[in-house]
Design an enzyme around this catalytic site. Structure first.
Site, PDB file in Angstrom:
ATOM      1  N   HIS A 123       0.726  -1.286   0.264  1.00 51.14           N
ATOM      2  CA  HIS A 123       0.001  -0.077  -0.069  1.00 51.14           C
ATOM      3  C   HIS A 123       0.892   1.338   0.031  1.00 51.14           C
ATOM      4  O   HIS A 123       0.313   2.119  -0.503  1.00 51.14           O
ATOM      5  CB  HIS A 123      -0.960   0.091   1.236  1.00 51.14           C
ATOM      6  CG  HIS A 123      -2.042  -1.108   1.040  1.00 51.14           C
ATOM      7  ND1 HIS A 123      -2.790  -1.282   0.262  1.00 51.14           N
ATOM      8  CD2 HIS A 123      -2.260  -2.051   2.130  1.00 51.14           C
ATOM      9  CE1 HIS A 123      -3.773  -2.421   0.536  1.00 51.14           C
ATOM     10  NE2 HIS A 123      -3.397  -2.617   1.627  1.00 51.14           N
ATOM     11  N   ASP A 159      -2.927 -10.425  -2.052  1.00 48.05           N
ATOM     12  CA  ASP A 159      -3.622 -10.050  -0.973  1.00 48.05           C
ATOM     13  C   ASP A 159      -5.128  -9.558  -1.163  1.00 48.05           C
ATOM     14  O   ASP A 159      -5.371  -9.465  -2.365  1.00 48.05           O
ATOM     15  CB  ASP A 159      -2.914  -8.733  -0.534  1.00 48.05           C
ATOM     16  CG  ASP A 159      -3.109  -8.198   1.244  1.00 48.05           C
ATOM     17  OD1 ASP A 159      -2.264  -8.673   1.736  1.00 48.05           O
ATOM     18  OD2 ASP A 159      -4.056  -7.545   1.484  1.00 48.05           O
ATOM     19  N   HIS A 161      -6.443  -7.000  -0.329  1.00 46.90           N
ATOM     20  CA  HIS A 161      -6.814  -5.854  -0.468  1.00 46.90           C
ATOM     21  C   HIS A 161      -5.839  -5.290  -1.631  1.00 46.90           C
ATOM     22  O   HIS A 161      -4.732  -5.816  -1.885  1.00 46.90           O
ATOM     23  CB  HIS A 161      -6.103  -5.033   1.138  1.00 46.90           C
ATOM     24  CG  HIS A 161      -6.729  -5.253   2.125  1.00 46.90           C
ATOM     25  ND1 HIS A 161      -6.333  -6.062   3.037  1.00 46.90           N
ATOM     26  CD2 HIS A 161      -8.100  -4.675   2.453  1.00 46.90           C
ATOM     27  CE1 HIS A 161      -7.165  -6.273   4.170  1.00 46.90           C
ATOM     28  NE2 HIS A 161      -8.323  -5.354   3.719  1.00 46.90           N
ATOM     29  N   ASP A 245      -4.412 -12.559   3.684  1.00 49.11           N
ATOM     30  CA  ASP A 245      -5.850 -12.323   4.539  1.00 49.11           C
ATOM     31  C   ASP A 245      -6.906 -12.544   3.523  1.00 49.11           C
ATOM     32  O   ASP A 245      -8.117 -12.036   3.921  1.00 49.11           O
ATOM     33  CB  ASP A 245      -5.558 -11.057   4.757  1.00 49.11           C
ATOM     34  CG  ASP A 245      -5.228 -10.004   3.630  1.00 49.11           C
ATOM     35  OD1 ASP A 245      -4.551 -10.477   2.761  1.00 49.11           O
ATOM     36  OD2 ASP A 245      -4.789  -8.541   4.054  1.00 49.11           O
TER      37      ASP A 245
END
Length: 339
Positions: A123, A159, A161, A245
Protein backbone atom coordinates in the site's frame (compact mmCIF):
# COMPACT_ATOMS: atom_id res chain seq x y z
CA UNK A 1 17.52 -24.49 -2.77
CA UNK A 2 14.78 -22.50 -1.04
CA UNK A 3 15.88 -19.65 1.22
CA UNK A 4 14.00 -17.30 3.49
CA UNK A 5 14.57 -14.30 5.73
CA UNK A 6 13.31 -13.52 9.20
CA UNK A 7 14.36 -10.76 11.60
CA UNK A 8 14.15 -11.49 15.31
CA UNK A 9 13.92 -7.78 16.14
CA UNK A 10 10.70 -7.18 14.19
CA UNK A 11 8.75 -6.72 17.45
CA UNK A 12 10.25 -3.23 17.75
CA UNK A 13 7.51 -2.28 15.30
CA UNK A 14 4.39 -2.67 17.44
CA UNK A 15 1.30 -0.77 18.50
CA UNK A 16 -0.88 -2.45 21.17
CA UNK A 17 -4.19 -3.62 19.75
CA UNK A 18 -3.19 -3.07 16.13
CA UNK A 19 -3.83 -6.01 13.76
CA UNK A 20 -0.38 -5.63 12.17
CA UNK A 21 1.31 -7.02 15.26
CA UNK A 22 4.38 -9.06 16.20
CA UNK A 23 2.23 -12.14 16.92
CA UNK A 24 1.92 -12.61 13.17
CA UNK A 25 5.61 -13.40 12.76
CA UNK A 26 5.91 -15.17 16.09
CA UNK A 27 3.39 -17.72 14.80
CA UNK A 28 5.30 -18.14 11.55
CA UNK A 29 8.58 -18.61 13.40
CA UNK A 30 7.04 -21.31 15.58
CA UNK A 31 5.60 -23.11 12.55
CA UNK A 32 8.96 -23.15 10.76
CA UNK A 33 10.90 -24.27 13.82
CA UNK A 34 8.44 -27.12 14.47
CA UNK A 35 8.67 -28.45 10.90
CA UNK A 36 11.51 -30.90 10.28
CA UNK A 37 11.70 -30.01 6.58
CA UNK A 38 11.54 -26.24 7.03
CA UNK A 39 13.72 -25.76 10.11
CA UNK A 40 16.97 -26.56 8.24
CA UNK A 41 16.29 -24.07 5.41
CA UNK A 42 18.95 -21.43 4.89
CA UNK A 43 17.96 -18.17 6.53
CA UNK A 44 19.51 -15.17 4.79
CA UNK A 45 20.23 -11.77 6.28
CA UNK A 46 21.30 -8.81 4.22
CA UNK A 47 22.28 -5.24 4.78
CA UNK A 48 19.45 -2.73 5.20
CA UNK A 49 18.16 -1.52 1.86
CA UNK A 50 20.39 1.29 0.64
CA UNK A 51 19.17 4.77 -0.11
CA UNK A 52 20.04 4.11 -3.75
CA UNK A 53 17.71 1.11 -3.85
CA UNK A 54 14.93 2.86 -1.93
CA UNK A 55 15.15 6.05 -3.99
CA UNK A 56 14.35 4.11 -7.14
CA UNK A 57 10.81 4.14 -5.71
CA UNK A 58 10.63 6.66 -2.86
CA UNK A 59 11.89 10.24 -3.25
CA UNK A 60 14.56 11.33 -0.77
CA UNK A 61 12.14 13.78 0.83
CA UNK A 62 9.79 10.96 1.78
CA UNK A 63 12.55 8.77 3.21
CA UNK A 64 13.87 11.72 5.21
CA UNK A 65 10.38 12.41 6.55
CA UNK A 66 9.83 8.82 7.72
CA UNK A 67 13.31 8.55 9.21
CA UNK A 68 12.92 11.81 11.12
CA UNK A 69 9.41 10.87 12.26
CA UNK A 70 10.78 7.66 13.76
CA UNK A 71 13.80 9.35 15.30
CA UNK A 72 11.37 11.61 17.15
CA UNK A 73 9.59 8.58 18.62
CA UNK A 74 7.04 7.79 15.92
CA UNK A 75 3.25 7.86 16.25
CA UNK A 76 0.33 7.65 13.84
CA UNK A 77 1.09 8.39 10.21
CA UNK A 78 -2.58 8.09 9.26
CA UNK A 79 -5.71 6.52 10.74
CA UNK A 80 -4.37 2.96 10.47
CA UNK A 81 -0.62 3.25 9.88
CA UNK A 82 1.78 3.70 12.77
CA UNK A 83 5.52 3.92 13.26
CA UNK A 84 7.70 3.53 16.34
CA UNK A 85 11.20 4.76 17.00
CA UNK A 86 12.47 1.51 15.46
CA UNK A 87 10.08 1.18 12.52
CA UNK A 88 12.16 2.79 9.79
CA UNK A 89 15.19 0.70 10.74
CA UNK A 90 13.09 -2.49 10.81
CA UNK A 91 11.41 -1.70 7.50
CA UNK A 92 14.76 -0.99 5.83
CA UNK A 93 16.20 -4.23 7.21
CA UNK A 94 13.25 -6.29 5.96
CA UNK A 95 13.47 -4.68 2.55
CA UNK A 96 17.21 -5.31 2.50
CA UNK A 97 16.63 -8.98 3.21
CA UNK A 98 14.24 -9.12 0.26
CA UNK A 99 16.94 -7.62 -1.96
CA UNK A 100 19.46 -10.17 -0.66
CA UNK A 101 17.08 -13.00 -1.55
CA UNK A 102 16.50 -11.42 -4.95
CA UNK A 103 20.25 -11.34 -5.59
CA UNK A 104 20.62 -14.98 -4.53
CA UNK A 105 17.85 -16.09 -6.88
CA UNK A 106 19.06 -14.01 -9.82
CA UNK A 107 22.61 -15.32 -9.40
CA UNK A 108 21.40 -18.90 -9.25
CA UNK A 109 22.55 -19.38 -5.66
CA UNK A 110 18.96 -20.16 -4.64
CA UNK A 111 16.05 -21.53 -6.62
CA UNK A 112 13.51 -19.32 -4.88
CA UNK A 113 13.00 -17.46 -1.64
CA UNK A 114 10.56 -15.86 0.76
CA UNK A 115 11.18 -12.60 2.63
CA UNK A 116 9.21 -12.97 5.87
CA UNK A 117 9.13 -9.50 7.36
CA UNK A 118 6.89 -6.78 8.63
CA UNK A 119 5.57 -4.17 8.18
CA UNK A 120 4.04 -5.07 4.79
CA UNK A 121 4.61 -2.86 1.77
CA UNK A 122 2.14 -2.96 -1.11
CA UNK A 123 0.00 0.00 0.00
CA UNK A 124 2.96 2.36 0.44
CA UNK A 125 2.91 5.02 -2.26
CA UNK A 126 6.11 6.77 -3.35
CA UNK A 127 5.32 9.76 -1.11
CA UNK A 128 2.85 8.30 1.40
CA UNK A 129 2.74 5.59 4.05
CA UNK A 130 -0.67 3.94 4.25
CA UNK A 131 -2.45 0.68 4.93
CA UNK A 132 0.09 -0.46 7.59
CA UNK A 133 2.89 -0.02 5.00
CA UNK A 134 5.97 2.22 5.14
CA UNK A 135 8.16 1.09 2.23
CA UNK A 136 7.02 -0.41 -1.08
CA UNK A 137 9.09 -3.56 -0.65
CA UNK A 138 8.09 -5.48 -3.77
CA UNK A 139 8.46 -2.38 -5.97
CA UNK A 140 11.94 -1.71 -4.57
CA UNK A 141 12.85 -5.35 -5.24
CA UNK A 142 11.48 -5.24 -8.79
CA UNK A 143 13.57 -2.19 -9.65
CA UNK A 144 16.58 -3.78 -7.93
CA UNK A 145 16.12 -6.88 -10.09
CA UNK A 146 16.01 -4.71 -13.19
CA UNK A 147 19.15 -2.87 -12.10
CA UNK A 148 20.75 -6.31 -11.78
CA UNK A 149 19.89 -7.33 -15.34
CA UNK A 150 16.30 -8.61 -15.33
CA UNK A 151 14.41 -6.77 -18.05
CA UNK A 152 10.82 -7.89 -17.52
CA UNK A 153 9.30 -8.43 -14.07
CA UNK A 154 5.97 -10.05 -13.27
CA UNK A 155 4.36 -9.23 -9.91
CA UNK A 156 1.38 -11.23 -8.66
CA UNK A 157 -0.40 -9.61 -5.70
CA UNK A 158 -2.72 -12.09 -3.95
CA UNK A 159 -3.60 -10.01 -0.89
CA UNK A 160 -7.28 -9.48 -0.07
CA UNK A 161 -6.63 -5.73 -0.41
CA UNK A 162 -5.53 -4.12 -3.66
CA UNK A 163 -1.84 -3.28 -3.94
CA UNK A 164 -2.45 0.34 -4.82
CA UNK A 165 1.09 1.45 -4.06
CA UNK A 166 2.67 -1.14 -6.34
CA UNK A 167 0.18 -0.30 -9.07
CA UNK A 168 0.95 3.40 -8.85
CA UNK A 169 4.69 2.87 -9.21
CA UNK A 170 4.43 0.80 -12.39
CA UNK A 171 1.22 2.14 -13.93
CA UNK A 172 2.92 3.56 -17.03
CA UNK A 173 5.73 1.02 -17.23
CA UNK A 174 5.56 -1.79 -19.83
CA UNK A 175 8.56 -3.57 -18.28
CA UNK A 176 6.54 -4.65 -15.21
CA UNK A 177 3.39 -6.75 -15.49
CA UNK A 178 1.36 -6.20 -12.32
CA UNK A 179 -1.48 -8.66 -11.72
CA UNK A 180 -3.59 -8.16 -8.63
CA UNK A 181 -6.52 -10.18 -7.35
CA UNK A 182 -8.42 -8.72 -4.41
CA UNK A 183 -11.82 -8.42 -2.82
CA UNK A 184 -13.92 -5.84 -4.62
CA UNK A 185 -15.08 -2.60 -3.01
CA UNK A 186 -13.00 -2.66 0.17
CA UNK A 187 -9.91 -0.74 1.29
CA UNK A 188 -8.17 1.04 -0.40
CA UNK A 189 -10.91 1.39 -3.03
CA UNK A 190 -8.70 0.96 -6.10
CA UNK A 191 -8.19 -2.05 -8.32
CA UNK A 192 -11.11 -1.87 -10.72
CA UNK A 193 -11.06 -3.87 -13.96
CA UNK A 194 -10.70 -0.73 -16.07
CA UNK A 195 -7.47 0.23 -14.28
CA UNK A 196 -5.15 -1.26 -16.89
CA UNK A 197 -2.22 1.16 -17.00
CA UNK A 198 -1.40 4.42 -18.75
CA UNK A 199 0.70 5.49 -21.72
CA UNK A 200 3.22 2.84 -22.72
CA UNK A 201 2.10 0.83 -19.68
CA UNK A 202 -1.47 0.38 -20.91
CA UNK A 203 -2.37 -3.28 -20.60
CA UNK A 204 0.40 -4.09 -18.13
CA UNK A 205 -1.77 -3.60 -15.04
CA UNK A 206 -4.35 -6.35 -14.58
CA UNK A 207 -6.94 -6.20 -11.81
CA UNK A 208 -9.26 -9.01 -10.75
CA UNK A 209 -11.69 -7.62 -8.13
CA UNK A 210 -13.62 -10.66 -6.90
CA UNK A 211 -16.85 -10.62 -4.86
CA UNK A 212 -16.98 -11.20 -1.12
CA UNK A 213 -17.08 -14.88 -0.09
CA UNK A 214 -15.05 -16.01 -3.11
CA UNK A 215 -13.19 -19.16 -2.12
CA UNK A 216 -10.90 -21.68 -3.77
CA UNK A 217 -12.80 -21.38 -7.04
CA UNK A 218 -10.51 -18.38 -7.58
CA UNK A 219 -7.54 -20.69 -8.22
CA UNK A 220 -8.57 -22.24 -11.57
CA UNK A 221 -10.09 -18.94 -12.69
CA UNK A 222 -6.87 -17.03 -12.03
CA UNK A 223 -4.72 -19.73 -13.57
CA UNK A 224 -6.57 -19.31 -16.86
CA UNK A 225 -5.70 -15.61 -16.76
CA UNK A 226 -2.16 -15.46 -15.36
CA UNK A 227 -0.58 -18.15 -17.52
CA UNK A 228 -1.67 -16.65 -20.87
CA UNK A 229 -0.58 -13.21 -19.68
CA UNK A 230 2.78 -14.61 -18.62
CA UNK A 231 3.12 -16.35 -21.98
CA UNK A 232 2.61 -13.02 -23.74
CA UNK A 233 4.88 -11.06 -21.38
CA UNK A 234 7.69 -13.63 -20.94
CA UNK A 235 9.06 -12.42 -17.57
CA UNK A 236 12.67 -12.80 -16.45
CA UNK A 237 11.67 -13.08 -12.79
CA UNK A 238 8.43 -13.42 -10.84
CA UNK A 239 7.60 -11.74 -7.52
CA UNK A 240 4.62 -12.53 -5.32
CA UNK A 241 3.12 -10.03 -2.91
CA UNK A 242 2.10 -12.87 -0.63
CA UNK A 243 -0.83 -11.63 1.39
CA UNK A 244 -2.76 -14.34 3.19
CA UNK A 245 -5.69 -12.26 4.43
CA UNK A 246 -7.89 -13.82 1.75
CA UNK A 247 -8.10 -16.80 4.11
CA UNK A 248 -11.63 -17.57 5.27
CA UNK A 249 -10.75 -16.91 8.94
CA UNK A 250 -9.01 -13.59 8.44
CA UNK A 251 -10.60 -10.77 10.48
CA UNK A 252 -9.80 -8.02 7.95
CA UNK A 253 -11.07 -9.65 4.78
CA UNK A 254 -14.26 -11.12 3.40
CA UNK A 255 -12.94 -13.81 1.07
CA UNK A 256 -13.10 -17.51 1.84
CA UNK A 257 -9.98 -19.20 0.56
CA UNK A 258 -8.41 -22.12 2.40
CA UNK A 259 -4.71 -22.67 3.06
CA UNK A 260 -4.75 -25.04 0.10
CA UNK A 261 -6.39 -22.38 -2.05
CA UNK A 262 -3.85 -19.74 -1.08
CA UNK A 263 -1.02 -22.10 -1.94
CA UNK A 264 -2.83 -22.77 -5.21
CA UNK A 265 -2.38 -19.08 -6.05
CA UNK A 266 1.32 -19.34 -5.21
CA UNK A 267 1.61 -22.35 -7.50
CA UNK A 268 0.19 -20.36 -10.41
CA UNK A 269 3.07 -17.92 -9.97
CA UNK A 270 5.50 -20.86 -9.68
CA UNK A 271 4.19 -22.31 -12.92
CA UNK A 272 4.65 -18.99 -14.68
CA UNK A 273 8.18 -18.75 -13.31
CA UNK A 274 9.00 -22.29 -14.36
CA UNK A 275 7.72 -21.70 -17.88
CA UNK A 276 9.35 -18.31 -18.51
CA UNK A 277 11.87 -17.32 -15.82
CA UNK A 278 13.88 -20.50 -15.18
CA UNK A 279 11.91 -20.95 -11.96
CA UNK A 280 13.05 -17.62 -10.48
CA UNK A 281 10.35 -16.65 -7.98
CA UNK A 282 10.56 -14.53 -4.85
CA UNK A 283 7.75 -13.94 -2.35
CA UNK A 284 7.46 -11.13 0.15
CA UNK A 285 4.98 -11.13 3.00
CA UNK A 286 2.07 -8.72 2.86
CA UNK A 287 -1.14 -9.20 4.90
CA UNK A 288 -2.60 -12.03 6.92
CA UNK A 289 -4.04 -11.23 10.34
CA UNK A 290 -5.27 -14.56 11.70
CA UNK A 291 -1.92 -15.62 13.13
CA UNK A 292 -2.46 -19.37 13.00
CA UNK A 293 -3.90 -19.37 9.46
CA UNK A 294 -1.07 -17.10 8.37
CA UNK A 295 1.56 -19.40 9.84
CA UNK A 296 0.02 -22.48 8.22
CA UNK A 297 -0.14 -20.68 4.86
CA UNK A 298 3.47 -19.47 4.97
CA UNK A 299 4.69 -22.92 5.97
CA UNK A 300 2.71 -24.49 3.13
CA UNK A 301 4.15 -21.92 0.71
CA UNK A 302 7.70 -22.83 1.74
CA UNK A 303 6.88 -26.51 1.22
CA UNK A 304 5.57 -25.66 -2.24
CA UNK A 305 8.75 -23.73 -3.02
CA UNK A 306 10.76 -26.81 -2.03
CA UNK A 307 8.47 -29.16 -3.98
CA UNK A 308 5.53 -27.81 -6.03
CA UNK A 309 3.93 -31.25 -5.98
CA UNK A 310 3.96 -31.49 -2.18
CA UNK A 311 0.63 -32.09 -0.49
CA UNK A 312 -0.72 -29.07 1.40
CA UNK A 313 -1.24 -29.37 5.14
CA UNK A 314 -4.40 -27.41 5.91
CA UNK A 315 -5.48 -27.59 9.56
CA UNK A 316 -8.52 -25.37 8.94
CA UNK A 317 -10.02 -26.88 5.80
CA UNK A 318 -12.18 -25.26 3.14
CA UNK A 319 -15.16 -22.96 3.54
CA UNK A 320 -18.70 -24.32 3.66
CA UNK A 321 -20.05 -21.29 1.81
CA UNK A 322 -21.49 -21.78 -1.68
CA UNK A 323 -19.11 -21.31 -4.59
CA UNK A 324 -19.12 -17.87 -6.20
CA UNK A 325 -19.66 -17.84 -9.96
CA UNK A 326 -16.61 -16.05 -11.36
CA UNK A 327 -17.10 -16.70 -15.08
CA UNK A 328 -18.75 -13.33 -15.92
CA UNK A 329 -16.03 -11.38 -14.09
CA UNK A 330 -13.22 -13.34 -15.69
CA UNK A 331 -14.77 -12.89 -19.12
CA UNK A 332 -14.66 -9.13 -18.58
CA UNK A 333 -11.03 -9.24 -17.48
CA UNK A 334 -10.08 -11.37 -20.48
CA UNK A 335 -11.84 -8.94 -22.79
CA UNK A 336 -10.11 -5.89 -21.30
CA UNK A 337 -6.74 -7.56 -21.88
CA UNK A 338 -7.35 -9.09 -25.29
CA UNK A 339 -7.25 -12.72 -24.24
Amino acid sequence: MTVYSFRDDHAGHADPGHPERPARLHAIREAIDADTELAPLLRLHGQPASRTALERIHPAAYLDLIETFCERGGGDLDVDTYATASSYRIARAGCGDLLTITDAVLRGEAANGFAISRPPGHHARPMQAMGFCLLSNVAVAARHAQASGAERVLILDMDVHHGNGTQEVFYDDPSVLFISTQQANIYPGSGQIHETGAGDGTGFTVNVPVPAHTGDELVPALRQLVLPLAERFDPDVVFVSAGYDAHRLDPLGGLALSVEGLVGLIRIAQEAADQHADGRIIATLEGGYHAEALAASVAATLHSFIDPSASVSDPFGPTHLPRVELAPLMEQVHTWHGL
